[in-house]
Scaffold this active site. Structure first.
Site, PDB file in Angstrom:
ATOM      1  N   ALA A   1       0.869  -1.171   0.000  1.00 28.74           N
ATOM      2  CA  ALA A   1       0.000   0.000   0.000  1.00 28.74           C
ATOM      3  C   ALA A   1       0.908   1.224   0.000  1.00 28.74           C
ATOM      4  CB  ALA A   1      -0.877  -0.005   1.235  1.00 28.74           C
TER       5      ALA A   1
ATOM      6  N   GLU B   1       4.772  -5.329   7.225  1.00 26.64           N
ATOM      7  CA  GLU B   1       4.020  -4.278   7.927  1.00 26.64           C
ATOM      8  C   GLU B   1       4.505  -4.023   9.345  1.00 26.64           C
ATOM      9  OE1 GLU B   1       2.657  -6.439   5.848  1.00 26.64           O
ATOM     10  OE2 GLU B   1       1.019  -5.506   4.708  1.00 26.64           O
TER      11      GLU B   1
ATOM     12  N   GLY C   1       0.750  -5.011   1.015  1.00 21.97           N
ATOM     13  CA  GLY C   1      -0.460  -5.052   0.193  1.00 21.97           C
ATOM     14  C   GLY C   1      -0.234  -5.683  -1.180  1.00 21.97           C
TER      15      GLY C   1
ATOM     16  N   GLU D   1      -0.467  -9.295  -0.565  1.00 16.23           N
ATOM     17  CA  GLU D   1      -1.881  -9.537  -0.259  1.00 16.23           C
ATOM     18  C   GLU D   1      -2.719  -9.541  -1.541  1.00 16.23           C
ATOM     19  OE1 GLU D   1      -1.809  -6.375   2.861  1.00 16.23           O
ATOM     20  OE2 GLU D   1      -2.785  -7.912   4.073  1.00 16.23           O
TER      21      GLU D   1
END
Ligand code: HXC
Length: 259
Positions: free
Chosen positions: A66, A135, A112, A115
């Site tokens: 992200a 993260e 992300g 993911e």
């Protein structure tokens, strides 16, 4: 379809989607997520599309996570909303799509980004790829389904090791633990994905969709995703999150205090 952050085209019943923010290692910002949501909906409703290949622009990264710069000053509530919005519009939408999605992992797949690859139905990695959920180095946890999907794919022990150490693993090691289906030289990445979809294209489309739906139904632990979203949001209220993000932006090592 013309997008700012994606390249997309349909060729011989395959939709090719390339996340195209190479300078930011294809990090997922809000606009990219919105465009992904749009292209995922297009794939679901367009009969001509029989499968999707999702990759990143360039040879360095699939998606490096992200966009950290976008959420650096978020509150807990905003963090939860970020995660929930992504789950609903992109990550669950891919997993629940009637069309098979293959992630062609052409480099770093982090946070992300991993993911996103894990939300796809299959993953093929190039031999230079590195995969991980870093993260906790930012004072966060995975928030786009990673705690659930990594556990489903590789089991609890490996998942907890990868998430708590934040270590990256190689494509070869990812294949050994079942995180990716195949590892191929980078130049063969797309053709390997095409080879699989060209087989699926010969099968009955409704049966393919029913098979995906049934397999996914066996895995979904709704409560786990709810817990992940709540815990992800709480991380934004910690000092360590502010320190983790500042350290990333300032290109230095973070010092965490556990508050
Ligand atoms: C924003 C990013 C980024 C990211 C890289 N960049 N990753 N920007 N968000 N996730 C930017 C860098 O700031 C830099 O921009 C440019 O891309 C190139 O990156 P470098 O760091 O200079 O490259 P390199 O030294 O080769 O290192 C590559 C890397 C590193 C190891 C992949 O970039 C990295 O650690 N990135 C962050 C990975 C990460 O922590 N991902 C998880 C994010 S949190 P400039 O402008 O300086 O050139 C997450 C949460 C998901 O994903 C859940 C949300 C609900």
């Amino acid at each position: 379809m013309a997008y700012q952050n994606l390249l997309s085209e349909v060729k011989e019943n395959i939709l090719y989607v390339t996340i195209n923010r190479e300078k930011a290692l294809n990090a997922l910002n809000k606009d990219t997520l919105a465009e992904l949501a749009d292209v995922i909906a297009f794939a679901a409703k367009t009969d001509e599309v029989r499968g999707v290949i999702l990759t990143g622009a360039g040879e360095k990264a699939f998606v490096a996570g992200a966009d950290i710069k976008e959420f650096s000053d978020y509150s807990g509530q905003q963090g939860q909303e970020l995660a929930k919005h992504g789950h609903d519009l992109v990550f669950n939408a891919i997993e629940n799509s009637p069309k098979p999605f293959i992630a062609a992992i052409n480099g770093f797949a982090l946070g992300g980004g991993l993911e996103l690859a894990m939300a796809c139905h299959m993953r093929i990695a190039s031999d230079n790829a590195k995969l991980g959920l870093p993260e906790v180095t930012l004072g966060l946890i995975p928030g786009y389904g990673g705690t659930q999907r990594l556990t489903q794919l590789v089991g609890k022990g490996k998942a907890i090791e990868m998430i708590t150490t934040a270590s990256m693993i190689t494509a070869v090691d990812a294949e050994k633990i079942g995180l990716v289906n195949y590892v191929v030289p980078q130049m063969d990445l797309i053709s390997k994905a095409q080879e699989i979809l060209n087989v699926i294209k010969q099968r009955a489309p409704l049966a393919v969709a029913a098979a995906i739906k049934s397999v996914v139904a066996s895995l979904n632990e709704t409560d786990g995703y709810v817990v992940e979203i709540e815990e992800f949001g709480k991380c934004f209220e910690t000092e360590d999150f502010k320190e983790g993000v500042s350290a990333f932006v300032e290109k230095r090592r973070a010092t965490f205090i556990g508050k």
